[in-house]
Structures are given as C-alpha cells and as structure tokens.
Design a protein around this motif. Structure first.
Motif, PDB file in Angstrom:
ATOM      1  N   ASN A   1       0.837  -1.194   0.000  1.00  0.00           N
ATOM      2  CA  ASN A   1       0.000   0.000   0.000  1.00  0.00           C
ATOM      3  C   ASN A   1       0.873   1.244   0.000  1.00  0.00           C
ATOM      4  O   ASN A   1       1.862   1.318   0.742  1.00  0.00           O
ATOM      5  N   ASP A   2       0.504   2.197  -0.832  1.00  0.00           N
ATOM      6  CA  ASP A   2       1.130   3.516  -0.844  1.00  0.00           C
ATOM      7  C   ASP A   2       2.646   3.430  -0.963  1.00  0.00           C
ATOM      8  O   ASP A   2       3.389   4.153  -0.298  1.00  0.00           O
ATOM      9  N   GLY A   3       3.123   2.521  -1.814  1.00  0.00           N
ATOM     10  CA  GLY A   3       4.550   2.388  -2.061  1.00  0.00           C
ATOM     11  C   GLY A   3       5.317   1.602  -1.032  1.00  0.00           C
ATOM     12  O   GLY A   3       6.547   1.482  -1.134  1.00  0.00           O
ATOM     13  N   ALA A   4       4.633   1.059  -0.029  1.00  0.00           N
ATOM     14  CA  ALA A   4       5.302   0.278   1.019  1.00  0.00           C
ATOM     15  C   ALA A   4       4.839  -1.174   0.953  1.00  0.00           C
ATOM     16  O   ALA A   4       3.723  -1.471   0.534  1.00  0.00           O
ATOM     17  N   SER A   5       5.688  -2.068   1.403  1.00  0.00           N
ATOM     18  CA  SER A   5       5.375  -3.494   1.348  1.00  0.00           C
ATOM     19  C   SER A   5       4.349  -3.866   2.401  1.00  0.00           C
ATOM     20  O   SER A   5       4.082  -3.108   3.336  1.00  0.00           O
ATOM     21  N   ALA A   6       3.783  -5.038   2.251  1.00  0.00           N
ATOM     22  CA  ALA A   6       2.984  -5.621   3.324  1.00  0.00           C
ATOM     23  C   ALA A   6       3.915  -6.035   4.462  1.00  0.00           C
ATOM     24  O   ALA A   6       5.126  -6.189   4.283  1.00  0.00           O
ATOM     25  N   CYS A   7       3.337  -6.178   5.650  1.00  0.00           N
ATOM     26  CA  CYS A   7       4.104  -6.669   6.799  1.00  0.00           C
ATOM     27  C   CYS A   7       4.737  -8.007   6.449  1.00  0.00           C
ATOM     28  O   CYS A   7       4.073  -8.903   5.922  1.00  0.00           O
TER      29      CYS A   7
ATOM     30  N   CYS B   1       7.904  -4.826  15.912  1.00  0.00           N
ATOM     31  CA  CYS B   1       7.228  -3.542  15.665  1.00  0.00           C
ATOM     32  C   CYS B   1       7.619  -2.503  16.705  1.00  0.00           C
ATOM     33  O   CYS B   1       7.776  -1.326  16.394  1.00  0.00           O
ATOM     34  N   LYS B   2       7.728  -2.918  17.907  1.00  0.00           N
ATOM     35  CA  LYS B   2       8.266  -2.075  18.965  1.00  0.00           C
ATOM     36  C   LYS B   2       9.543  -2.751  19.445  1.00  0.00           C
ATOM     37  O   LYS B   2       9.462  -3.840  20.015  1.00  0.00           O
ATOM     38  N   PRO B   3      10.715  -2.221  19.131  1.00  0.00           N
ATOM     39  CA  PRO B   3      11.007  -0.806  18.899  1.00  0.00           C
ATOM     40  C   PRO B   3      11.237  -0.370  17.460  1.00  0.00           C
ATOM     41  O   PRO B   3      11.407   0.824  17.228  1.00  0.00           O
ATOM     42  N   VAL B   4      11.271  -1.286  16.471  1.00  0.00           N
ATOM     43  CA  VAL B   4      11.604  -0.818  15.133  1.00  0.00           C
ATOM     44  C   VAL B   4      11.004  -1.758  14.096  1.00  0.00           C
ATOM     45  O   VAL B   4      11.015  -2.975  14.250  1.00  0.00           O
ATOM     46  N   CYS B   5      10.433  -1.161  13.024  1.00  0.00           N
ATOM     47  CA  CYS B   5       9.910  -1.925  11.891  1.00  0.00           C
ATOM     48  C   CYS B   5      10.852  -1.724  10.708  1.00  0.00           C
ATOM     49  O   CYS B   5      10.847  -0.660  10.091  1.00  0.00           O
ATOM     50  N   PRO B   6      11.663  -2.725  10.365  1.00  0.00           N
ATOM     51  CA  PRO B   6      12.612  -2.539   9.257  1.00  0.00           C
ATOM     52  C   PRO B   6      11.953  -2.522   7.883  1.00  0.00           C
ATOM     53  O   PRO B   6      12.533  -1.994   6.934  1.00  0.00           O
ATOM     54  N   SER B   7      10.759  -3.099   7.739  1.00  0.00           N
ATOM     55  CA  SER B   7      10.162  -3.243   6.414  1.00  0.00           C
ATOM     56  C   SER B   7       9.470  -1.987   5.913  1.00  0.00           C
ATOM     57  O   SER B   7       9.228  -1.840   4.714  1.00  0.00           O
ATOM     58  N   GLY B   8       9.081  -1.085   6.816  1.00  0.00           N
ATOM     59  CA  GLY B   8       8.314   0.092   6.433  1.00  0.00           C
ATOM     60  C   GLY B   8       6.834  -0.162   6.275  1.00  0.00           C
ATOM     61  O   GLY B   8       6.087   0.725   5.843  1.00  0.00           O
TER      62      GLY B   8
END
Length: 537
Positions: free
Chosen positions: A208-214, A220-227
C-alpha cells in the motif's frame, strides 16, 4: 553530508511545532491546500535505510548503527541525557523517557500501531455516568474524520466488532488474520460469553502507498525494518513534497507573543544560535508533556502563569492508560512471538452501565520470552541451548488490557525549576497517581483475564494488578478542550481560548481518555483542525 539550512523562513502562514503524527498530518494537509508551512522539531531525521541495523542493535545490544545516533547507548531512538531530562514527583514514578521519541516521526517510530475509534460513551462520560466531563464535540462530529484518519494511516481492519461505534465504509485494508494463540483464546472466550474480534492496525496487510505488506519481523516495537508499519515520516514526506519546509534539530525555546496573538516560535539550532520563525498561525503538536512545557516557558507580563493559561489548567488533568494483565502456560503449542502486534481483542467490558473506567482486553501475540533474544544472550550452546529454548518457549499465553484513567486535576505536568535541560530551561515534572476507580477497573480486568486462563487450564505465573500497574505512555489531557474558557484551554476547534492564532494538536486536548489507544483520535482531530485552520487562513 552537508549541514542543513536551519535559518528561518520569511513570515509563513503556519509554523507547526512537532513532527509526530499530529503535527505531520496538519502540516501535510495545509501544505497540500496551498499554504506556506514550516515545521520545527526538536529531534533529528532518522535514516530509513538504517532500520535493519537498528534491529540488529536491538537484538544484540552494543552493536552500533553506523553513522546514526539511534543505536548508541541511550537507546535505539537517541532518548536520554540533558536534552530529555525530566523529574517525577507524584505518588508513582513516571518513566517519561521509556516511550518518548524526539525526531521526525515522533513516537510512531516505535509504536505498536493499534488504532481504534473511541466509543460514543467516551464523549459523554459526565452525561451518561456523572464522572469526568463531556467533550464539546460528540462521536457524530468526529465520525467523518475517523474515516479520513483511517485512510491517512492506512488502517487494516474488519467490521467484526459488535461493540464498536457505527462506521460508514470499510477499512482501507483487509484485517490481519487471527494468530494461532488468538484461536486458542477464542475457544475459551466463546465459552465465557466474551466475543472476540479483530484489531485495527496502522500497518499494511497488503502492499500500500509504495510500502510493502508486513513481512513478520515481529519487532514492531522498537523498530519496523520493512516500512509496512505507519510512521509519521510518511506525512513529513508528503508535507515536503507539497512545499513545506521541515527543520530538524530545532527545539523551540518559547513562543513570542503579545496579549492577543503569537508572533513567532523562537528555536535553537545545533550551532548555538537562536532564531525566530514568524507565522500567521502556530500549531503546537509536541505531545501532552512538551506542549505544556512550551506554554509554561512562554510566560510573560501578559501571561504570567504561562501562555494560554488564563484558566490555570495548562498541565492539569494529565491522563494515561494503565496496564492490567495475567499470563501463564498451557500444555499445548501457542506459537508465541510469531506476531509482534495484537490481532485479536475484546471490548465486552468497555460500555458497562456502571461508571467504572473503560477496559479493553488484548490477547497478546508476544507473551513470554523471545527465542531469538534468549538464544543471542544465552551462555549455553548446542543441545543444551536447544533444550532450554524448548523448555521456555512455545507454551506461554497472556491477556493484557488497557484501563482508562479519569481526569484528576492533581495529575499534572509542571516545570521543575531546580533541574535544567541542555539549553538551561526548566525540565518537565510529572505528577501521576492511580485513582481508586482505576484500581477497581484493573481488579475487574484481572478477574476476567484470570477466568480466561483458568478456562484453558493454564498455570498462571504472573499477574499485573493495581499495585504493579504501569503506564501505556499515552499522554493525554493537559490542554483540554471545552466550551468554557474558565474550565478548558482550547475550544472545540483546538484553538486556544486566549490567543487568536494559537492552535494545539494531539492528545493533550482530550477531556477524557477513554480506554482506546489514542493515535487514531489524534489523527482524526488533526484532520479536523487542519480543515478549520485552512478556512481561518
């Protein structure tokens, strides 16, 4: 990299202070409407390309992320030190820096991204139950903006919650499927008459909106590398694409003003200089603590008790959500930690007829130890390590819950003039306690949570009750909205009662907290504020 230009622009239409979700959404929408916008944020820009190295630093502490302060000894997102100093003088110590992030994106850089609408009752607590106060707007007023907010954040969800308030169209993205442990809980909850349903999440269930699916990093906490998880960096980028100027590492020191209006935001830059960013309107969007601090630091002869504080309520009615939880082990695989966010919850306890605070039950997909982190930090190797992991992993379950706090004037943010930050300004002091009604609601949550685990024949090995509860780090209520200037700080459009051109965005304007994660309501109010400010300009 060349040093960024942090000199002020000529007088602009709007100066937004803070680039978290509230400020970034307001800035993007106003810039796209054709207004000249400058955004000032106290923290840095974080490099999107550095997220995988941040994950490595999270899993293996001591591994520094090349060229990025975020993985240094003061945490993945650089919090700590004199810049972020605070004190806590209340009944309970409030660990303010445990969840704050200063920088473009704010706390959405490391949030869990659960986004629910407040229920209709949350806007009418005084009318319905004789507790707290009513909001000056109701659910119907905010309902179309909730729809806009879900689109802005890219929310994945399903219309399967029998307790949810009415909605007008489907979620933008399909819901995430229930996890394996969700299905285990669903069996017990059905027998107990507790309907379960999906959790709306501000993360992509499909591209969605140029970003990949999970892709299932589970961190997710503390960091999402996939965007795949929403961060306010998306709206920062939209604002800049529409012509807004975003200045990082530019902490605002005070707001220059006369008796009627704010003239400029006075900010510092890394070279030690101070600048004035003049604007027709100023939007404060730096959170429930820093909004207050900046207003109090801007005291003047015209406003000796702090800017926009003729009511004396700036900083008062600080609220958070408290955690309640029960965990244990069962004699079957639970596949814990396969998902780093919640996919199932229950609102059955939320809209009770009694005046207890609202309780939202959460079925935790990350109960118990992480096998990856345990393995990386273990002293054992080979078969011994494998045996230990088999013993500790895969049979844990836990039910958590967010519990509402009612507004109390003694819970508040003030300035501690005995302690100063890196610019010599007094730091925020947090006075926070848990009231008797919140304790009773936590006890009720624990009773239901325990019943669910007992229904599964679990061996309960931990309980977080009223004596052990901690905050969810949702800072709400310190510049509350209302119709009466003597009992509120801002009007229903989020404009300060005292000054014609000062607007306040974010959860600090909440009159009551509800029991739902606040970011969707922050986003909805920000969309609404932007519409009103657009017309005002």
């Amino acid at each position: 990299m060349a040093e960024r230009d942090r000199a002020p622009s000529s007088r602009v239409d709007v100066c937004v202070v803070g680039a978290g979700p509230a400020g970034a959404i307001v800035a993007a929408r106003l810039a796209e409407a054709g207004h000249d916008v400058v955004v000032l944020d106290a923290g840095p820009r974080f490099d999107l390309e550095d997220r995988e190295r941040q994950l490595d630093a999270h899993l293996r502490p001591g591994v520094e992320s090349a060229g990025n302060r975020s993985a240094a000894g003061d945490g993945l997102w650089g919090m700590g030190g004199d810049r972020d100093a605070y004190t806590s003088s209340g009944d309970r110590h409030y660990p303010l820096n445990a969840a704050r992030v200063k920088g473009l994106g704010g706390s959405t850089l490391h949030w869990q991204a659960m986004v629910m609408r407040l229920h209709e009752r949350d806007f009418e607590m005084d009318s319905r139950h004789g507790v707290g106060v009513d909001w000056p707007i109701d659910y119907a007023d905010l309902r179309p903006y909730y729809t806009e907010a879900e689109r802005e954040l890219g929310v994945a969800g399903a219309d399967d919650n029998p307790f949810a308030p009415p909605r007008e169209e489907p979620f933008p993205l399909p819901a995430f499927p229930p996890s394996h442990s969700d299905s285990i809980f669903a069996e017990a909850c059905e027998r107990l008459g507790l309907p379960t349903h999906s959790v709306p999440n501000a993360r992509n269930s499909e591209p969605n909106d140029g970003a990949s699916a999970c892709v299932g990093y589970g961190t997710c906490k503390p960091v999402c590398p996939s965007g795949a998880k929403y961060t306010a960096e998306r709206h920062v980028a939209r604002a800049e694409a529409a012509g807004a100027r975003v200045i990082d590492r530019a902490p605002v020191q005070r707001l220059a003003h006369d008796a009627d209006a704010v003239d400029a935001a006075v900010y510092a830059t890394p070279d030690g200089a101070e600048h004035r960013q003049e604007a027709r309107a100023v939007v404060l969007a730096c959170g429930g603590v820093e909004n207050v601090r900046l207003l109090l630091l801007s005291a003047s002869d015209a406003y000796p008790d702090g800017l926009a504080n003729s009511s004396g309520l700036v900083g008062r009615y600080f609220m958070d959500h408290c955690f309640a939880g029960v965990g244990g082990r069962i004699d079957r695989p639970t596949r814990q930690n396969h998902v780093g966010f919640n996919t199932t919850e229950c609102h059955a306890l939320y809209d009770a007829e009694d005046p207890l605070p609202g309780v939202k039950l959460e079925f935790l997909n990350y109960a118990g130890p992480s096998p990856v982190i345990d393995a990386l930090h273990a002293d054992e190797w080979g078969d011994d390590l494998l045996d230990s992991l088999r013993d500790s992993y895969g049979t844990h379950l836990a039910v958590g819950g967010l519990v509402e706090q009612f507004p109390h004037a003694d819970n508040r943010i003030t300035l501690d003039r005995s302690t100063t930050d890196d610019h010599g300004n007094p730091v925020p002091d947090v006075e926070w306690s848990v009231g008797t009604e919140t304790r009773r609601a936590i006890e009720r949550a624990n009773e239901v949570q325990r019943a669910i685990l007992e229904e599964l024949d679990a061996d309960i090995d931990w309980v977080v009750g009223p004596d052990e509860t901690g905050p969810a780090f949702h800072h709400m209520g310190t510049t509350r909205m209302g119709t009466d200037p003597e009992s509120s700080v801002v009007a229903s459009d989020c404009r300060a009662h005292d000054l014609d051109n000062l607007w306040i965005a974010g959860s600090s304007v909440f009159p009551t907290a509800g029991g739902m994660n606040p970011t969707l309501t922050i986003a909805a109010l920000s969309c609404r504020l932007a519409d009103r400010l657009d017309r005002w300009l």
